[in-house]
Design a protein around this motif. Structure first.
Motif, PDB file in Angstrom:
ATOM      1  N   SER A   1      -8.221  -2.221   3.924  1.00 54.62           N
ATOM      2  CA  SER A   1      -8.144  -1.869   2.507  1.00 54.62           C
ATOM      3  C   SER A   1      -9.106  -0.759   2.122  1.00 54.62           C
ATOM      4  O   SER A   1      -8.869  -0.044   1.148  1.00 54.62           O
TER       5      SER A   1
ATOM      6  N   PHE B   1       0.823  -1.210   0.000  1.00 54.04           N
ATOM      7  CA  PHE B   1       0.000   0.000   0.000  1.00 54.04           C
ATOM      8  C   PHE B   1       0.859   1.262   0.000  1.00 54.04           C
ATOM      9  O   PHE B   1       0.398   2.320  -0.420  1.00 54.04           O
TER      10      PHE B   1
ATOM     11  N   GLY C   1      -8.341  -2.466  -2.274  1.00 56.36           N
ATOM     12  CA  GLY C   1      -7.557  -1.228  -2.247  1.00 56.36           C
ATOM     13  C   GLY C   1      -7.551  -0.478  -3.563  1.00 56.36           C
ATOM     14  O   GLY C   1      -7.763   0.742  -3.598  1.00 56.36           O
TER      15      GLY C   1
ATOM     16  N   SER D   1      -5.011  -5.646  -1.667  1.00 57.52           N
ATOM     17  CA  SER D   1      -4.704  -4.557  -2.593  1.00 57.52           C
ATOM     18  C   SER D   1      -5.577  -4.597  -3.836  1.00 57.52           C
ATOM     19  O   SER D   1      -6.273  -3.636  -4.170  1.00 57.52           O
TER      20      SER D   1
END
Length: 370
Positions: A281, A110, A349, A345
């Motif tokens: 996330s 991230f 995310g 992710s």
């Protein structure tokens, strides 16, 4: 109230843009069971062209600008990349059923940068006619590399410390039941086996340069740095205007479609890990982006950094690496669970960063700028 209304209106408007529309469309057709497949080789070419174009733009701009203007934004990018890893280390890692090494790897991913998310942000800024420094895309490596290096270093320090504790606490010969042994995936089952696997203490030191070298050789950074070098040291304006610039939006729309489909397919991976990854996330892109946005405003008021540039800094902080980050972390932190950090992710995310954070930070900048 006017500020919030303006922010909400801009946010809704950005959700209707073609770039975000393709992302949402990809998720919808994947959810409906579509058998549409875009070959990986085509995606690789698209990513190369998009990042080369961003690099060319930045290189041409740097060649024609004052390098001192980049110093503070680049410094803030480094700070955010490092800080994101420690945020994950001391928040996500403390939550139930979350392994510390997985949390650190998630923080590294991230903290690293998604080239496609950055490309989407630049496109939307141009659609909204919000000016930004053409070299803003060159902030990519200043955040990406420190985040990956920090994650790998912190993870290895943590694992080495834990190994030393195990060495001190283990009975000399008695095997340990699997259920009694913490993080059994990472260690042998007896002290004797453990000691036989140990190397000289000097071999356990984390070597920084190989990590940096691996990141620089990754396909995403390689393409962008190539474009940056060509923009700096050659005269690529003709090919830039006739080929890279006109093709940029169309190629980006295809990539967004692919990313939407990929995001949906990754959702199943999150079922294998603690559901706290979903919470992280969703929240992390906004938290990271707001930190970067605040630092960007400092550069805006002190150095004249444009609000569009502040948005770019916030968006790359909101993003998570989708190309170079996963293989770098797989190699640097092999004991971390890829389903945790890649699933978090890609499945959550990235859609949050592109679909929510980009319009949010553009709307925030427009509201501040009046």
């Amino acid at each position: 109230m006017d500020f919030l209304s303006l922010l909400l209106m801009d946010f809704v408007k950005q959700l209707q843009s073609p770039t975000l529309g393709f992302l949402i469309g990809g998720m919808i057709i994947a959810a409906l069971g579509s058998e549409l497949v875009i070959p990986e080789s085509i995606c690789t070419i698209i990513v190369f062209m998009l990042l080369t174009k961003i690099g060319l733009t930045g290189g041409i701009a740097i060649r024609n600008s004052n390098l001192m203007d980049m110093v503070l934004p680049a410094l803030f990018a480094i700070v955010v990349g490092v800080l994101v890893v420690f945020i994950a280390r001391y928040t996500l890692a403390k939550l139930p059923k979350v392994r510390t090494v997985d949390a650190i790897a998630t923080g590294g991913l991230f903290g690293a940068v998604s080239g496609s998310t950055m490309a989407a942000a630049l496109t939307l800024l141009e659609e909204e006619k919000i000016p930004y420094e053409a070299w803003a895309g060159a902030l990519y490596p200043f955040m990406d590399i420190p985040a990956l290096v920090t994650a790998i270093v912190v993870a290895n320090i943590y694992l080495n410390q834990k190994k030393r504790r195990v060495e001190n606490e283990y009975p000399s010969k008695q095997p340990v039941a699997a259920g009694d042994y913490p993080d059994q995936q990472e260690y042998p089952r007896t002290r004797q086996e453990y000691l036989s696997q140990q190397q000289d203490p000097a071999d356990n030191r984390v070597k920084i340069w190989p990590i940096i070298e691996e990141s620089l050789r990754g396909p995403a950074l390689s393409a962008m740095l190539l474009g940056l070098a060509l923009g700096l040291f050659t005269q690529p304006e003709s090919v830039y205007k006739s080929f890279y610039d006109p093709a940029f939006r169309g190629l980006l729309s295809i990539l967004m479609l692919v990313m939407g489909m990929e995001a949906w397919s990754r959702i199943g991976e999150l079922r294998k890990v603690a559901q706290w990854y979903v919470v992280y996330s969703v929240l992390a892109p906004f938290v990271h982006g707001l930190i970067a946005f605040g630092l960007g405003l400092i550069a805006h008021y002190t150095m004249g950094f444009s609000l569009g540039g502040v948005v770019v800094l916030a968006v790359i902080a909101s993003s998570s690496s989708d190309i170079s980050g996963p293989p770098t972390l797989r190699a640097g932190i092999p004991s971390a669970n890829p389903s945790a950090y890649i699933g978090a992710s890609t499945a959550v995310g990235t859609p949050v960063a592109i679909g929510l954070c980009i319009p949010f930070f553009i709307g925030l900048a427009q509201a501040i700028g009046g």
